[in-house]
Write an enzyme that holds these catalytic residues in place. Structure first.
Site, PDB file in Angstrom:
ATOM      1  NE  ARG A  58      -1.484  -2.440   2.832  1.00 16.44           N
ATOM      2  CZ  ARG A  58      -1.622  -3.744   2.582  1.00 16.44           C
ATOM      3  NH1 ARG A  58      -2.749  -4.185   2.103  1.00 16.44           N
ATOM      4  NH2 ARG A  58      -0.654  -4.595   2.838  1.00 16.44           N
ATOM      5  CB  THR A  59       3.410   2.555   2.344  1.00 14.40           C
ATOM      6  OG1 THR A  59       2.624   2.036   3.421  1.00 14.40           O
ATOM      7  CG2 THR A  59       3.961   3.909   2.722  1.00 14.40           C
ATOM      8  CE  LYS A  86      26.162  -4.608  -7.062  1.00 15.61           C
ATOM      9  NZ  LYS A  86      26.322  -3.534  -8.046  1.00 15.61           N
ATOM     10  NE  ARG A 108       7.108   0.688   4.967  1.00  8.13           N
ATOM     11  CZ  ARG A 108       5.898   0.134   4.892  1.00  8.13           C
ATOM     12  NH1 ARG A 108       5.757  -1.125   4.531  1.00  8.13           N
ATOM     13  NH2 ARG A 108       4.813   0.839   5.184  1.00  8.13           N
ATOM     14  CG  HIS A 137       3.345   3.719   8.748  1.00  4.98           C
ATOM     15  ND1 HIS A 137       3.448   4.554   7.654  1.00  4.98           N
ATOM     16  CD2 HIS A 137       2.955   2.501   8.250  1.00  4.98           C
ATOM     17  CE1 HIS A 137       3.129   3.894   6.552  1.00  4.98           C
ATOM     18  NE2 HIS A 137       2.830   2.646   6.894  1.00  4.98           N
TER      19      HIS A 137
END
Ligand code: CP
Length: 323
Positions: A58-59, A86, A108, A137
């Site tokens: 969703r986000t 890496k 995020r 959030h």
């Protein structure tokens, strides 16, 4: 009112007036999402990087759609497809991205405080927190507040029950801060192993049972158990959890008859919420998702440096389409 925040790192940094401005701006933008051609030129020429170190449906998607509908150039980077695999550090990754002159980085990350760290290290870009560890959030809480306000006409004085894994949920922390700041009365309930000590200091009333939390509630917000953030099992079984903390038609009847049922997603049907409630007449779960696009348009617009009065939004809406 001018919006002067460069970053959106958490609800904690936002005043009541700023939350109101974001929700009003989102309400204005929402109409664009129902047009045949869903695009306005508001952020033309701006570059937005969506930098996701954790999974998201969703986000990430709604930030991308929001940027595109405002005509910004949007780029998505997931950790698994970047040079992080890496061994590149978060700081090096971010500094290299900033060297390409983005205007906004939406991030995020599993580490609480990661967006705050970037905001200190990167001099030019605005940072939007799309969820950091167990901390905050903010865009989720804003879309939740928008959804509640749309259905109830207000936030002030509402009784909101939040149920589930309170310890590991960044959604609950942002909602608790935001909803209490806007005058709501927030109760939380969950297994004793998932209620953090001191949660009352954020304004929560801790209930001893699901039924106590549901009694007379205007809004019931169910949360997923965040197994990926629990170092050890905090539950005997999911079946037992569902028996004591799962929402079903019979315990939902303890809330007000017009109570809203919410869930930030992803849902575990049959665990914290029954399918008949999730898909039932009181559920506004998909309204939350729809409002997620409008709220993220508002956040990108407000930190993107556009002129922030409502007449500008209206005029950019009426100008309509760009290529
Ligand atoms: N509510 C929420 O943050 O969902 P995603 O993890 O799918 O983005």
């Amino acid at each position: 009112m001018d919006f002067t925040q460069k970053h959106i790192l958490g609800i904690d940094h936002l005043s009541v007036a700023e939350i109101d401005l974001i929700l009003n701006t989102a309400a204005n933008f929402k109409e664009i999402n129902n047009r045949d051609i869903k695009k306005v030129p508001t952020l033309r020429g701006k570059t937005i990087i969506n930098l996701f170190f954790e999974a998201s449906t969703r986000t990430r998607t709604s930030f991308e759609i929001a940027g595109k509908r405002l005509s910004a150039d949007t780029i998505n980077i997931s950790a698994s497809a970047s040079s992080v695999v890496k061994g590149e550090t978060l700081e090096d990754t971010a500094m290299n991205l900033e060297a390409m002159h983005p205007d906004i980085i939406v991030m995020r990350h599993s580490a609480s405080g990661a967006p705050h760290y970037l905001a200190k290290r990167l001099p030019r870009s605005s940072i939007i927190n799309a969820g950091d560890g167990t901390h905050e959030h903010p865009s989720q809480a804003l879309l939740d507040m928008m959804t509640i306000r749309e259905h109830k006409g207000r936030l002030d004085g509402l009784k909101v029950a939040i149920v589930g894994d309170i310890t590991h949920s960044r959604v609950v922390r942002s909602n608790l801060i935001g909803l209490t700041r806007m005058g709501a009365d927030v109760r939380v309930a969950g297994p004793g192993t998932m209620i953090p000590p001191g949660i009352e200091r954020l304004g929560a009333t801790v209930c001893r049972s699901l039924n106590e939390a549901l009694e007379g509630a205007d809004v019931v917000m169910m949360l997923r158990i965040q197994l990926e953030r629990q170092g050890k099992s905090l539950l005997p079984t999911l079946r037992e959890y569902s028996r004591f903390f799962g929402l079903n038609p019979s315990n939902l009847a303890l809330a007000k008859p017009d109570a809203l049922v919410m869930h930030p997603g992803p849902m575990n049907r049959g665990v914290e919420i029954s399918t008949s409630v999730a898909d039932g007449p009181q559920s506004v779960i998909l309204d939350q998702v729809e409002n997620g696009v409008a709220v993220r348009m508002a956040l990108l617009y407000l930190v993107g440096g556009a002129n922030n009065d409502e007449s500008t939004i209206q005029s950019s809406q009426s100008k309509g389409v760009t290529a």
